[in-house]
Each structure stands twice: as C-alpha cells, then as structure tokens.
Design a protein around this motif. Structure first.
Motif, mmCIF file in Angstrom:
data_model
loop_
_atom_site.group_PDB
_atom_site.id
_atom_site.type_symbol
_atom_site.label_atom_id
_atom_site.label_comp_id
_atom_site.label_asym_id
_atom_site.label_seq_id
_atom_site.Cartn_x
_atom_site.Cartn_y
_atom_site.Cartn_z
ATOM 1 N N CYS A 190 -27.027 -36.658 -25.366
ATOM 2 C CA CYS A 190 -25.694 -36.770 -24.727
ATOM 3 C C CYS A 190 -25.181 -37.709 -25.403
ATOM 4 N N ALA A 191 -26.454 -39.102 -25.813
ATOM 5 C CA ALA A 191 -25.810 -39.826 -26.790
ATOM 6 C C ALA A 191 -25.268 -38.986 -28.206
ATOM 7 N N ALA A 192 -26.383 -38.446 -28.614
ATOM 8 C CA ALA A 192 -25.417 -37.752 -29.923
ATOM 9 C C ALA A 192 -24.037 -37.283 -29.845
ATOM 10 N N TRP A 193 -23.169 -36.771 -28.701
ATOM 11 C CA TRP A 193 -22.292 -35.949 -28.233
ATOM 12 C C TRP A 193 -20.867 -37.130 -28.925
ATOM 13 N N PRO A 204 -16.813 -41.794 -24.528
ATOM 14 C CA PRO A 204 -18.621 -41.803 -25.108
ATOM 15 C C PRO A 204 -19.670 -42.529 -23.999
ATOM 16 N N LEU A 205 -19.014 -43.532 -23.417
ATOM 17 C CA LEU A 205 -19.652 -44.777 -22.695
ATOM 18 C C LEU A 205 -20.227 -43.581 -21.510
ATOM 19 N N VAL A 206 -19.086 -43.200 -21.286
ATOM 20 C CA VAL A 206 -19.663 -42.028 -19.753
ATOM 21 C C VAL A 206 -21.009 -41.186 -20.881
ATOM 22 N N LEU A 207 -20.993 -40.668 -21.670
ATOM 23 C CA LEU A 207 -22.122 -40.101 -22.451
ATOM 24 C C LEU A 207 -22.927 -40.814 -22.706
ATOM 25 N N LEU A 212 -17.051 -32.197 -18.847
ATOM 26 C CA LEU A 212 -18.051 -31.436 -18.716
ATOM 27 C C LEU A 212 -19.707 -31.898 -18.913
ATOM 28 N N ALA A 213 -20.387 -32.938 -19.196
ATOM 29 C CA ALA A 213 -21.311 -33.187 -19.585
ATOM 30 C C ALA A 213 -22.059 -33.927 -18.273
ATOM 31 N N ALA A 214 -20.638 -34.634 -17.719
ATOM 32 C CA ALA A 214 -20.939 -35.574 -16.551
ATOM 33 C C ALA A 214 -20.982 -34.707 -15.634
ATOM 34 N N LEU A 215 -20.184 -33.113 -15.101
ATOM 35 C CA LEU A 215 -20.243 -32.528 -14.108
ATOM 36 C C LEU A 215 -21.338 -31.407 -13.345
ATOM 37 N N PHE A 216 -21.627 -31.520 -15.561
ATOM 38 C CA PHE A 216 -23.628 -30.985 -15.629
ATOM 39 C C PHE A 216 -24.799 -31.238 -15.392
#
Ligand SMILES: Nc1ncnc2c1ncn2[C@@H]1O[C@H](COP(=O)(O)OP(=O)(O)OP(=O)(O)O)[C@@H](O)[C@H]1O
Ligand SMILES: Nc1ncnc2c1ncn2[C@@H]1O[C@H](COP(=O)(O)OP(=O)(O)OP(=O)(O)O)[C@@H](O)[C@H]1O
Ligand SMILES: [Mg+2]
Ligand SMILES: [Mg+2]
Lengths: 362, 342, 298, 508
Positions: B237-240, B56-59, B188-192
């Motif tokens: 992102c945060a919601a994810w 979650p911290l990544v997001l 995926l979110a980070a790569l995206f």
C-alpha cells in the motif's frame, strides 16, 4: 487588479533572508505604484499546482510571483493553464511563456566571490582547506558550490601571481541532506573545522545556522572575539547573526528581482528572463551598505541582536579589518574581472555538470 | 454510526478551539474557515484537488491501519512509499509496449514495497526486533538511498532539480483538474482491505491475532503469518502511495529534495487513527487531511500565517484524540438511576 | 583512526537530547502512557527556553523555562490521555504539529524571524574539567539517567509507577491513585523532553527553529524501544546513535565526492548500525502490560 | 442482635453502560462473623462488595461503618477504615515478587525513599506464621501457581490489618486441603473479632464455614439467614429462583477402543526446567479420564503440549497417529478439541462478536473457495449454537465481552463440541461458574461421554473430578502419582495425593 500576490514555496516570511527580501521588494513596488501586497505559503510542495490554480482562478491579482526554486515545475504549468494571468518566478526561468517573467540569479558569482575571500583568508591564516555546508542537491545550490570551488582555485592562482608563493587549498563541500537541520549543519561544520577548514560557506537555509554557531563556538573556545574560524552567509547579508564570526555573504538581491517583476507586469511586454548578476548588482559579496541594511531590517523585525546595532556593526567591520588587506585586494580584482566579463564561471545546472566541476576544482 | 458522530464532534471542538486562537490573535475565524473550505471545496477544480491530495494518504493510512489490526505499530510507510516512488518511476526505463507500462510499474512498485517491508517482518519474527525501531531506521535508509538515486542515477539530463519525467503514456489519465484515475487505486485498495478484514478468512485471522494473539494461537491461527501478511500488505500500500504520486500527479517526477513525497508516510498515521483504523474510516480521514492541506493557502491569503494554520491543524488533530470525552458526557446523563429493569 | 576519537565530544553532545527525551519517555511509558509528541515538545521547549534566557538574561532560568514548557505539554498530553482517556497516539501526533506551528509563529511574532540565533550571552556556560570544556548537559544526562533509574527501581514511588503501568487495577485496590500517578509520570516525561529542548537551543545549537530537533524526537522513541525501558540502556543507545551519526556526518563531510562510497550511503551508517545492534544484542523488548490503555474503574 | 460492623442500605448500582447491577439491596455484616454471599453469575455479588471496598461508588444508597455513615471515594479510604478485599480477578502485578506486591501502596515512610522490604518482610513472616498461609516472597508472582497467588492476595490484605475481609470466590483454585486451611484462617480471624465476607458458588463451603448467609438474585436481595437454619437445597433454589434438578446419576462404564495414547511425555517449562516429567496414560472411547491436582503442577503445560502450543518429547498418538511436531491447527484437524482453562485469555477474543468467536478455530466450513467468509452461514450456525447450548446473549452480533462468565464458557464449550471431536480436552471447564452453569456443563460432558466421546478432564475441583471421571490421575510436580478407577478412591486420599504423597503413602 491592484494586488500583487506572493506565493512562497516554503517557510514564508520570517527567514530574514530570501523570503523577507521578496516581500520587501513587493512592498517597495506596491508603494511606488500604488498597489497592495498579499501573500501566502504552501503548506507542502504537494499543494503547489492546486494553490497556484486557486490564485489564478480568482483573477484578483495583477501578478502572482512564485518565490522559491521548488516551484520549478508547478509555476510554468500554472502559467500554461492560465494564460491570461501574469506570473513571476523568483529563482527560475520563464520557459518562454509570454505571461511569465523568469527572475534568475548568477549564484555562481556570489559563490565565487565568497570562494575567493574564503580561500585567501585561509591562506592568510595558514589553512589548507575551506569548506561549504550545503543543503540538498538542487541546481541553485550546485551553482553556489560551483562558483565557490572556482573562486577558491582562482584565488590560489592569483595569490601565486601576487606573491610567488605556492598555496594549496582543498574545497570540502558537504551536503547535509536537509534545509532545516541546524544540528546536522553544526556537526558537519565541526567536522570541517577539525579537517582544517576554518572558512565555511553556508548554502543550506536554516541548516547552515549550524555553520555560524560552530564557527563562533570554536572561536570562543579559543578565546577569540572574532574569527577565524569564519562562516559565510548566503542570499542575505547574514553577518549580523554572529558578528565577528561571519566574514561576509554571497548576496542575492531578491528584492530587486521582485520589484522588476511588478514593473514588468504593469507594462505590456511579453515575458522574458531577467538574469541578475553582478553587473546589475543582483549578486555580489556583501558590502558594508548591505550589512547596514540587514542590521536595520533585523532591528525593525525585533531580532535578538548580540548587542546594540552599533556594537554589532562595529564588530562586523572590525572582523573585516582584521584580515590581511590582500584578501580584499583579491576580491576587488576578481570582481573587476567578473564585471568586465573576463571570467567565465562553470555551468552547474545538471548532475553531470556539477560532477565535472567537482573533478576540475577539487 | 456512533463512532462517526463522535469524530464529527471532535472535529467541531477542534474547529472551535482553532477559532478561539484566531479570535485572540485578532483574525476573523468565520472568514478564515470560509476561506479554508472554499479553497478546498469551493468549485470542482478545488474539490478535485482535495480528493487528489488525499489519495496517497489513503494508502499510507491503510498501511498503518492494517498494522494496528494485526497488533503492530507500523510506521514504515514513509520509507516504503519512497521506495515505491523510485521503483514506479524507474520502470519507465523498461522497454515495454505503451499499454503495459502503467500496470507493470504499479506491480513492480508494489513488489518493491513488499521487499522493503520484508526485513521489518523478518527482524520481528526471527529476532524479536520491534517494528517501531526497524521502521524508523529503514525510513531513513530509504530516504538517503533515494537522495542518491534521484540525483545520481535518475536525474533529468537537462534539469538537475528532479528526475526525468514519466512518459505520458505511463501516467494515470486525468479525470478532472488534478485528479487522475489513481483515484481508483486508492479506492480499490481501501475496499479490498475492508473486504479482506471483514469478509475473508485471512483478514479474520489478522484481526484475531491482533486482538488476542494467545487465543488466536490456541485456535490454530498462525499469528506470525498474520503479522507477516499485515506488514507486507502495508508495504505494498505504502509503495503505491509513492507510485501514484509519481505516476499520477504533476510533475510526474521526483524532485531532488523528495518534496513531492513530503511526509505523506507519517501523515498516514494520523489519518488512520482518525479513521479508527477502519479502511473506510481511512478514506474519510484522508479526505479530511486533503481538505486541510488544499484549503490552507486560501486561508493564508487572509493573513493567517502558515504556522498558525499548522497550530490549528494540531489543535484539530489533538481534539480528534478525545471522542471518549463525549462518551463521558453522555454517561453522566444516563447514569441517573432508573427503575429496576433487570 | 584519529577520526574515531575526534568525534567523541561531538557524539557526547549528540547523545544528550536522544537520551534525555528517551529517559523521560521511559518513565512515562512505565506508568502506562505513550507520548509520541516528543518532537513537538522538544521544539516548543527549545523556543521557550530561548525566550526565557533572552528575557531574563539568565541561561539557567531559560533552561527552567524549557523544562516547564515540556512539563506543561506533558500535562496537556496527560490530561487528554489519562483524564479524558483520549487516543494517546493521536494526541501525540497533534502535539508534534502544534509544537512546530507554535515555534514558527511565536518566533516570528516575537523576533520577526522563524529561525533566530541566540547570542552567546544567552548560552548555558560550559564547565571546565581537567582543562576540557564540557557541556553541563553532558554531565547532567548520566545523572538524570541514574536518578530516573533509582526512582523507578529503588523507591516506593518507582514501585508504584511501574505497578500503575503493569496492572492498574492492582495498584488501585491498594489505594494508589492510578490516574494521578500517570498524569505526573507524563509530566515528568514531558519535563525531560523540555530539558532536551532547552539543551538544543541554549547549549548545543544556539538557535531556534520550527524543525530544530530534526527528527531526534522520533529517534528518541526508537531509543525507548532499544533500551527495553531501562534508562541505562537508553544512555547506551543515545550514545551509540549519537556517535555513529556524528561519525557518519564527519566521514561524509571530509570524504567529499571522490570517496569510495557516495556520501548518501555513508549517512545510512547510524541507522544500519542501530538495526544490527538491536538484532544481535538487544532483542525483544517487554512493555508494561497496560501500556497505552486508559484506566477506569467501571 | 450483635452489632453491625458494616451496613449497606438500599444500595443501587447502574453501570455506565446502563446495566442495572444492584437494586436497593440491604446488606449487613456483624462483627466477628463469617458471612456468605451467594448468587448466580451476574447476580451482583462482586458489584456489591466492590462498593463496600471503595472500588465503585453506588448510584444511590448509604453505607454505615461501625454505625457511622461513610462514603468511600477510593479503595485507599476503605483500606484506611479497615476494609480489605481480595478480588475475583486477581489484582496482582505480574512481574513483581510476592513481597513487592504486598509492599505496594504500603512501602514505607517516604515516597522517594527506598521500599522498606526488610521491615515488611518481617511483618509478613509473622503473619504467615500465625495464619499458616505460606507463599514464596522472592519469585515474580506471574511464575507462581494460581493457588499461591490466591494466598498472596489474602496475605496482602491481612498485612494491612483490616477488620473486614472480603473474599470474592477465593476457593475456585484451591485444593481441598488448602480450602480447609483457608477456612481455619477465616475462623480464627472471626474469633479475633474480625469479620469476613465470603463469596463462593460452592454451597458445601458456605454451610461449612459461614455464620450467616445472604443470597442475591438479579441484583436484588432474596434472603438473609443464619446458616444453621438453612440447607443446601434451600440455598440452591433461592439462588436460582426455582428447584434445582438433581444431577443425573452417573453410570460407570469401561471405555471402548483407545483414542489417545501418551507415553513418557516431557514438556519443558519456564527456564528450561521440565514442567511435565515423563507422563504416560491413555484415554478410551466413552471414557472420562480426570486429572486432579493443584494448579501449577504441570497441567497447563501438559495440555498445551498435547494441543500443539508447546514443544515436547515422548510419544503422543491420537487414534494411532503421532502428534509429534504438529501445530494447533493440525492437531485440531486430527479431531482433538480443547476447552482452554482461561476462557477470556485463550478461549475467546473478547472484542469479537459472538458469531466471530463461534467460528474461532473452525473457519474452514465457513469459507468459500477463495477464502471469503460466508457470513450468512456463520450467523445461522451461531444462532444454532446459541440455542443448543443455551447461551444467554442479545444475539450473534453481541460482543463476547458483554457475556457473563458462565455464558462465555457455554460459548466455548459449544464451539469446541460442534467440532465433532474424537477427543476433548476440558481444562477447568467450570471454574468460577455458578451452579446452574456448572450443572449444565457437567451434564453436557457426561452426555457426550455416554455417546462415546473420549474426554480428558483437568480440574482442581475434586467434586467435579468425582462427579465426572471414570478413572482419576493425580498430577503432582510434573508427574502422575498413579491412575486409578474412581471407585477405588475417596476425596481424602486424592487430596493427599494432590499434596505430594505417593499412592502407597496415601493408602497407609
Ligand atoms: N464493568 C461493568 N460494566 C457494565 N456492567 C457490569 C460491569 N460489571 C458488572 N456489570 C453488570 O453487573 C451485573 C452484576 O455483575 P457482578 O460482577 O457483580 O456479578 P457477580 O454476582 O459477581 O457474578 P459472578 O458470580 O459471575 O462473579 C452483571 O450482570 C453485569 O451485567
Ligand atoms: N465492558 C463491559 N461491558 C458490558 N458488560 C460487561 C463489561 N465487562 C463486564 N461486563 C459484565 O459484567 C459481568 C461480570 O463480569 P466479570 O468480568 O466479573 O465476569 P463474570 O461473570 O464474573 O465471569 P468470571 O466468572 O469469568 O469472572 C458479566 O456478566 C458481563 O456481562
Ligand atoms: Mg463476581
Ligand atoms: Mg464471576
């Protein structure tokens, strides 16, 4: 395995209340059974399961005792994952797990006793309301609230029987939304005081330090050296914090529970729920003895007491003596009935139940 | 590469100061640190926990990072995460075929995050309200709203301390220990976002708008649209982050004190900054925070109270602020005159 | 509506920490440095103020100790962000963590309790005016606001401070020590944060805890933006927020559970009011051009 | 030989990033002289003077001030000794008024006391009277035209009663009249025994006002000569290190079809007052329309309105298509390219790489169907642009920040031209550039004109106007004071028009 491990859900030792009492119980047991105590604290609730897994995995501990209601999900899960490790759960049930002992308290009882005293004191000084400042909406707090409401209404009825006079007491309960916001607790208490509730129970951890402070400040502003206004503590006997302005506390003997858990771990019996109520002296309204115990604890810890221990003690007792005797008479009668099982306190484990209680005992 | 080395240097500095503090207080720093890293990486279960903790911290880190890229100080991750968790959980109430539940929940939660972030963008673009104010205020509104919903509308009928649990078919499947396939979401979110920022026109525009809005405008880039996009992507992102906490982590429910969400939104700020607001840096920063959190309890067993651990974490974070200091040191060395080379 | 007036005294106190910390931060930001470590500064200063009052038996010395603690933390932040040219936001986040940990650890090591309460002999005494008891801080706050405004806008020092935040090169070439001034501005900001902390422990709440400000440091940051870096507007913002927060808690406390609105909704009032006021009346803030950027000549 | 007021010996400067800016440079200024300092972009002129004024410290070397060895740790110490510098990039506090800017650092006796505005104001009035440099003192300087800001900078130093005044490219933004005024101020200062160091790229000015001249090249001293003994050609070649090719002769030509038509354009400025007040003109294929004028007479607003950055009323048509209501992207799509006046603020994104900057505003051909960037193509095209426009850089990946001003400008020009526009608006295209770069850019613009491009040139530099324009308009106070073919004008007249006289008055 000669080690007891305490795992605190938050704050850790140093609250001079719930957590320190757990530690005290563990130390007592360790002394008696020749064991060693280690403890650690979650850095946030997100770590519960991984921390417990880490502890269980090490296989170093006779018993891992989770201290705190927040472990409600993680602890049984860990017990399921590590069936050969014994667990104890202070403030929660054992979920029918053979390797776990649930250590439950009848918070309603402590809340109800405080409610009786608060309501009778309010009547004695002509108030029409009492209050409570709560933290967040979780079942142990609900149970306190439910008991408190019940106790207040019982007191009104009892007073009528005793004197034939009608009294009416509203129970104003406010949830500050956090356990760590003394400012919120104080502002809420000031609101309650202004609304005429001069007896306020604190069931909000560090937040309810604000209750005590509001009580003392209002009292001193009126030139008083003791209440009313009165605050009421929870879990520990918190009177020493504001001698003269805390009339009593709803006690919860966490130390006893932890001691019992260690004893269970040394034996072979399967897990069960140890429910501590007034019958086993696990809950109650703080006695003079409790008060002395906690003054003693505070002195040992180096707490900045408001005067010498003797002065503090005298002030607390003087405050108790200053309220009309019928308050203590009512308390005693309620306690007797409770011990005899003649009083059924309302359930408050779910949102619906507490809503019903609130409707029934406004 | 130089950036990575600087960050590592800062980390070492922080650890050394932390060690000094422990030594002064009479604790064995070496043993304590060993406990910390054993607790975090000592075996596959621990490692899985550390990774899982960082997801979650990544997001939330990405939320802040993409904001910075667009020239914003977006601290709304906390509130958007709460909303995402609530909606992710609530989608369990929809009657859907089992296989669809998880994807639909993720989509709905992202939408909710976007909607919750929308006022921030609108207030900024239409009324000039700084995102610093609007996000702080909306975080609190989300907090109270969630406290209401969790206790009054979504609570488990038999257990008051939390909401109902997400049904098994709707959870992220486990990989190892606590680690679930939510891993893929964060990666995926980070790569995206990395791809978007450096390999896509929109990301190029966001960066341009953030670095020099005037030049970007002159070049025909809509700064407003870039800000809108950055805020809304951040919201998703945060919601994810909230959604994977609920759908991908035991107890698959929200406790009534919102404790399983903790301060993940705020922690994302530090994560992003340590990762230099680069999506890949955010991955590293999150793992670092995940490590500290997961290893802390083991350190606690060695007689280091949780507050001391917090102090050491603070020292490490503070030291992360000063990689520039290392550059200063190096400059001192190279500024000795060399024979004219121009 | 009686309650609207009833909460006034509470609101005045609630205003103090949000305003003091914000005004200090305004001064700091005017010089070009952002310090988001206010929460940590307030927490630790509250503790040291308590210790000071307890150790010296003189509340005002305690206040001084709190002030000094804030100043020292400001100095640390200033050193990192001005002298070492570190990332100001990271440093602030670190200070917040540090403050929380240091209080939990310090209070426990000293008193065996993480959230001890302070006896009334450690309190800052109130001031009686026209028969009403005032907290001296409630009177001090507008004074500090006015003083800070005067310094910023009416003195040579203020001219320099604002120049350093706006155009450090311009200040440098006329012989102003940019970094020294920024450092002192950060110290001043920290000191006011420390004063806010001392108010929390010695005047308002009479207790110490690792979470004593409970988010007020961040609200103060929002107040800085709200005020557009004008100390007087920060006073307005502080009062506005303090008032509606107190009002919301009062309404929620007295309404109980039968009311038309759940108490959770009532508690959102101060946040929504702030948003509406900013959107309708305050609008765009203009920040110093060099805010957050370390200065170096080469 | 007269006594040296200041003397720098064997000054070497290496920047923290390793750039060697100066190598054992000797430099001396005598009391009472105006000393010219020349060199190409990046030769080290600013670095040298920054060292003399205490802003930078030399890596090695010594400075003698009035014969005594000194070491200035900060501008404060240099100022105290009597050295003041006006920087190339203005060192003003934007939101402050002129008076506040002058007062800064010299406010009064006590730091916590009030700023002694009255006292300083009187002193400033006095100096303004003596020097003839007049500026409004009660307006935020960010609202002032650049030329006025420049004067303010000089006043700021004069108020501090310095003995050595260093001016780093002060004339780039002044009108000829203003330049003349400035030079007479400098001469009168010199006659009072004060010394002046003047950095400029305009050789004519050097010949006009200086007593001696020093030339730097690549951080090394090339020559020091009395101005009398040198010539324009000699200075130019010693700066560049080779013979300068002469500017290609410009053939006058009449334009082809009308490309841009502007009628009665009105553009609101700050505070709602119109900054452009009803301007009409047209630009034709193969023609350069030059707009002369002192900075701050509405040129900025005129350009920004046409390229879609500001709202406006009236009529603007590009090839018959109205530009009403279009934003910058849409205007660009219709074939209008724009070299902004402020290359660092508007033309480039300094932290971006050269390649990223090279596609700024023309990303479309470099994206695939989903909007992904085609980096390979971007790099190829950037390499091409670097080569075609001779941009000196370590490569497409270098940060734009690391380019010198001249090369930054080449990058902007190259990018805009590679958009193959119908109309190019060039706003101050060579400001601050050295002769080689200036030469190159002017040549390029002329070549494009000859190829049929329609060009709108805005410049405060009359040389540039006269070298390039086919027709000239002079902008004053938001309007054009007439448009006329360049043959019918001379510098004198245009200078007067720029000062606010009408065509008729200027003719008489
Ligand atoms: N801040 C800096 N950091 C690194 N290198 C620098 C810096 N400033 C200048 N330089 C280097 O020093 C050299 C000299 O720069 P300087 O600014 O003195 O040139 P200049 O002669 O003033 O040029 P111009 O005519 O463009 O003003 C440049 O080539 C550049 O590489
Ligand atoms: N941060 C930096 N790093 C490396 N080189 C720099 C940096 N800043 C400036 N320079 C160098 O300094 C030189 C001079 O910088 P400056 O900003 O004075 O530009 P300039 O060449 O004088 O252009 P202009 O005419 O626009 O003032 C440039 O050649 C550039 O290469
Ligand atoms: Mg220069
Ligand atoms: Mg230059």
């Amino acid at each position: 395995q000669r080690k007891i491990c305490l795992y605190f859900d938050q704050t850790g030792p140093g609250d001079l209340s719930f957590n320190d009492m757990a530690l005290l119980g563990a130390q007592l047991a360790a002394q008696e059974f020749g064991l060693e105590v280690v403890h650690t604290t979650a850095s946030s609730p997100i770590e519960f399961l991984s921390d417990l897994s880490m502890l269980a995995e090490s296989k170093e501990y006779l018993i891992i005792i989770g201290v705190g209601f927040l472990l409600f999900d993680a602890l049984p899960e860990a017990a399921r994952l590590y069936p050969n490790q014994k667990f104890g759960f202070v403030d929660g049930p054992n979920f029918d797990l053979p390797n776990m002992i649930g250590l439950l308290f009848k918070e309603q009882e402590g809340g109800a006793l405080a409610g009786v005293v608060a309501a009778l004191t309010a009547i004695a000084y002509g108030d029409t309301a009492i209050g409570a400042v709560a933290g967040m909406e979780i079942p142990p707090v609900w149970r306190y609230e439910a008991g408190y409401r019940f106790g207040a209404h019982w007191a009104v009825d009892w007073y009528k029987k005793l004197t034939g006079k009608d009294a009416s007491i509203r129970v104003l309960v406010t949830y500050v939304g956090r356990f760590d916001d003394p400012a919120g607790g104080k502002v809420a208490s000031e609101a309650l005081l202004r609304a005429g509730a001069r007896n306020i129970l604190g069931i909000a951890g560090a937040t309810h330090l604000g209750v005590f402070d509001a009580a003392e400040e209002a009292g001193r502003a009126a030139g008083l050296l003791s209440g009313p206004p009165f605050g009421y503590g929870a879990d520990a006997a918190q009177e020493y914090i504001k001698p003269g302005f805390i009339l009593g506390s709803a006690r919860k003997r966490v130390d006893v529970a932890v001691y019992e858990a260690v004893k269970w771990a040394l034996g072979k019996a399967p897990g069960y729920n140890l429910v501590l109520g007034i019958d086993k002296e696990g809950t109650g309204f703080s006695t003079k003895e409790d008060i002395l115990t906690f003054i003693d604890l505070a002195v040992k810890a180096g707490y900045p007491l408001a005067g010498t221990p003797a002065e503090v003690r005298d002030k607390i007792f003087a405050a108790r003596d200053s309220v009309p005797p019928f308050v203590w008479q009512g308390l005693a009668e309620f306690e007797t009935l409770l011990r005899a099982g003649k009083i059924a306190l309302p359930q408050a484990d779910t949102a619906d139940q507490i809503a019903a209680v609130r409707r029934r005992y406004p | 590469m130089r950036v990575v080395l600087e960050s590592l240097g800062a980390l070492v500095l922080g650890l050394v100061i932390g060690a000094l503090i422990m030594a002064v207080w009479g604790r064995d720093p070496w043993a304590s640190y060993r406990a910390l890293f054993e607790g975090a990486w000592g075996n596959t279960r621990a490692l899985a926990s550390s990774v899982s903790r960082s997801l979650p911290l990544v997001l939330t880190g990405l939320t802040f990072a993409i904001g910075v890229r667009a020239g914003l100080f977006n601290i709304g991750a906390q509130g958007q995460m709460i909303i995402g968790a609530i909606v992710g959980l609530s989608s369990a109430l929809l009657a859907l075929p089992a296989g669809f539940k998880l994807p639909v929940a993720m989509v709905l939660s992202a939408l909710a995050g976007v909607l919750w972030a929308l006022p921030v963008a609108l207030l900024k673009l239409l009324r000039g309200v700084s995102e610093v104010i609007s996000t702080i205020m909306l975080n609190w509104v989300a907090h109270w709203l969630a406290l209401y919903l969790v206790v009054r509308k979504l609570s488990d009928p038999v257990r008051g301390e939390r909401t109902f649990q997400v049904p098994v078919g709707m959870r992220f499947p486990l990989i190892q220990g606590e680690l679930t396939w939510a891993l893929v979401v964060s990666l995926l979110a980070a790569l995206f976002l990395y791809w978007l920022l450096w390999y896509h026109a929109k990301g190029y525009e966001i960066r341009a708008a953030g670095l020099n809005p005037k030049a970007a405008t002159t070049a025909g880039i809509s700064v407003r649209r870039s800000i809108l996009l950055a805020i809304l992507l951040g919201g998703a992102c945060a919601a994810w982050a909230g959604a994977i906490q609920v759908l991908g982590r035991f107890p698959y429910a929200i406790t009534s004190d919102l404790a399983i969400l903790g301060s993940l939104g705020f922690d994302g700020i530090a994560v992003a900054l340590i990762g230099r607001n680069h999506p890949l840096g955010v991955l590293a920063g999150a793992f670092f925070f995940g490590t500290l959190a997961t290893g802390a309890a083991r350190m606690g067993l060695r007689g280091i109270p949780i507050d001391m651990i917090q102090i050491i974490q603070g020292v490490i974070v503070v030291s992360m602020a000063i990689p520039e200091a290392f550059r200063l040191l190096r400059v001192k060395k190279t500024s000795v005159p060399t024979k004219g080379k121009s | 509506m009686n309650i609207l007036i009833d909460v006034l005294p509470v609101a005045l106190r609630a205003m103090v920490p949000i305003t003091l910390a914000a005004v200090g931060e305004i001064f700091t930001e005017r010089a070009g440095v952002v310090n988001i470590g206010l929460e940590g500064i307030m927490t630790l200063s509250a503790f040291i103020a308590g210790v000071g009052s307890w150790a010296t038996r003189d509340p005002w010395l305690g206040v001084l100790a709190g002030l000094a603690t804030g100043a020292v933390l400001g100095l640390v932040h200033g050193f990192i962000s001005v002298c070492l040219r570190g990332n100001q936001v990271v440093s602030g986040v670190g200070i917040n963590l540090l403050g929380m940990g240091a209080v939990g650890f310090g209070a426990w090591a000293l008193w065996g309790a993480k959230s001890p309460m302070l006896d009334h002999s450690f309190w800052v005494p109130g001031i009686s005016l026209w028969g009403v008891n005032f907290s001296p801080f409630v009177i001090m706050t507008p004074v500090v606001v006015a003083f800070t405004w005067l310094v910023l806008h009416k003195t040579a020092l203020g001219l320099r401070v604002r120049a350093v935040g706006e155009a450090p090169v311009a200040a440098d070439v006329v012989g102003i020590h940019v970094n020294r001034l920024r450092l002192w501005a950060t110290v001043y900001g920290g000191a006011l944060g420390g004063l806010a902390g001392a108010f929390l422990s010695l005047d308002w709440l009479h207790t110490i805890s690792p979470t004593l400000p409970a988010g007020r440091g961040f609200i103060a940051l929002a107040n800085v933006v709200f005020s557009k870096l004008n100390p007087f507007l920060a006073l307005v913002g502080g009062f506005l927020f303090g008032y509606f927060d107190a009002l919301a808690i009062h309404l929620a406390s007295v309404a109980g559970f039968g009311g038309a609105l759940p108490y959770q909704f009532i508690r959102t009032i101060p946040y929504l009011v702030t948003l509406v006021v900013v959107a309708l009346a305050i609008g765009r803030a203009r920040f110093p051009a060099a805010l957050g950027q370390p200065y170096r000549r080469e | 030989m007269a006594e040296n007021l200041i003397e720098a010996r064997k000054i070497t400067k290496v920047y923290p990033d390793g750039t060697q800016a100066l190598f054992e440079v000797d430099f001396a200024v005598q009391a009472g002289e105006v000393h010219g300092l020349l060199g190409e972009n990046g030769a080290g002129k600013s670095t040298l003077t920054k060292i003399l004024s205490g802003l930078l410290s030399p890596t090695s070397g010594t400075i003698l001030w009035k014969g005594k060895k000194v070491r200035f740790g900060s501008p404060r110490e240099a100022l105290k000794a009597g050295i003041g510098m006006v920087h190339q990039h203005f060192a003003l506090v934007g939101p402050y008024t002129g008076l506040e800017n002058i007062a800064l650092g010299a406010e009064g006796v006590r730091i916590l006391g009030p700023v002694r505005t009255r006292w300083i104001g009187k002193k400033v009035e006095n100096i303004m009277d003596r020097s003839g440099l007049r500026v409004p003192l009660d307006v935020p300087v960010e609202d002032l035209p650049v030329g006025v800001q420049q004067r303010l900078e000089i006043l700021k130093v004069l108020v501090r009663e310095v003995e050595l005044l260093i001016l780093d490219e002060p004339t780039a933004v002044l009108t000829p009249q203003e330049v003349d005024e400035l030079f007479s101020v400098l001469r009168s200062l010199a006659s009072l025994g004060k010394s002046v160091v003047l950095i400029t790229h305009k050789l004519r000015e050097v010949l006009e006002v200086t007593d001696r001249v020093t030339v730097l090249r690549h951080g090394k001293l090339v020559t020091v000569r009395p101005t009398r003994e040198t010539s324009l050609e000699e200075l130019a070649s010693s700066m560049v290190g080779r013979e300068m090719p002469r500017m290609r002769g410009r053939t006058n030509r009449s334009g082809g079809k009308e490309v841009l038509r502007v009628e009665n354009l009105v553009v609101p400025g700050v505070g709602g007052k119109p900054a452009v007040r009803g301007v009409s003109f047209s630009v034709h294929e193969g023609e350069i329309l030059g707009v002369a004028g002192v900075q701050g007479n509405g040129q900025t607003e005129l350009v920004e309105a046409m390229v879609g950055l500001r709202p406006w009323t009236g009529k603007v048509e590009l090839n018959g298509k109205s530009l009403a209501g279009l934003g910058p992207a849409q205007v660009a799509a219709l074939g209008l390219a724009h070299i902004p006046e402020d290359r660092q603020g508007m033309g480039l994104i300094l932290p971006f790489s050269v390649a990223e900057n090279a596609v700024l505003g023309k990303l479309r051909p470099f994206t695939d169907r989903v909007g992904g960037l085609r980096w390979r193509k971007i790099f190829r095209s950037t390499a091409d642009l670097i080569q075609r426009f001779s941009v000196q850089t370590s490569g497409p990946r270098a940060q734009a920040r690391s380019l010198s001003g001249g090369n930054q400008q080449r990058l902007v020009v190259g990018r805009e031209l590679s958009k193959a526009p119908e109309l190019l608006i060039a706003n101050q295209p060579t400001r601050g550039l050295d002769i080689a770069a200036t030469h190159y850019i002017r040549e390029t613009l002329l070549k494009l004109r000859d190829e049929g491009l329609a060009l709108l040139l805005i410049s405060a530099d009359l040389d540039e106007i006269f070298e390039l324009s086919d027709r000239v308009a002079v902008m004053y106070n938001g309007t054009f004071t007439g448009i006329s073919p360049v043959e019918k004008l001379d510098r004198e007249r245009v200078g007067l028009l720029m000062g606010g006289l009408t065509f008729e008055e200027a003719r008489g």
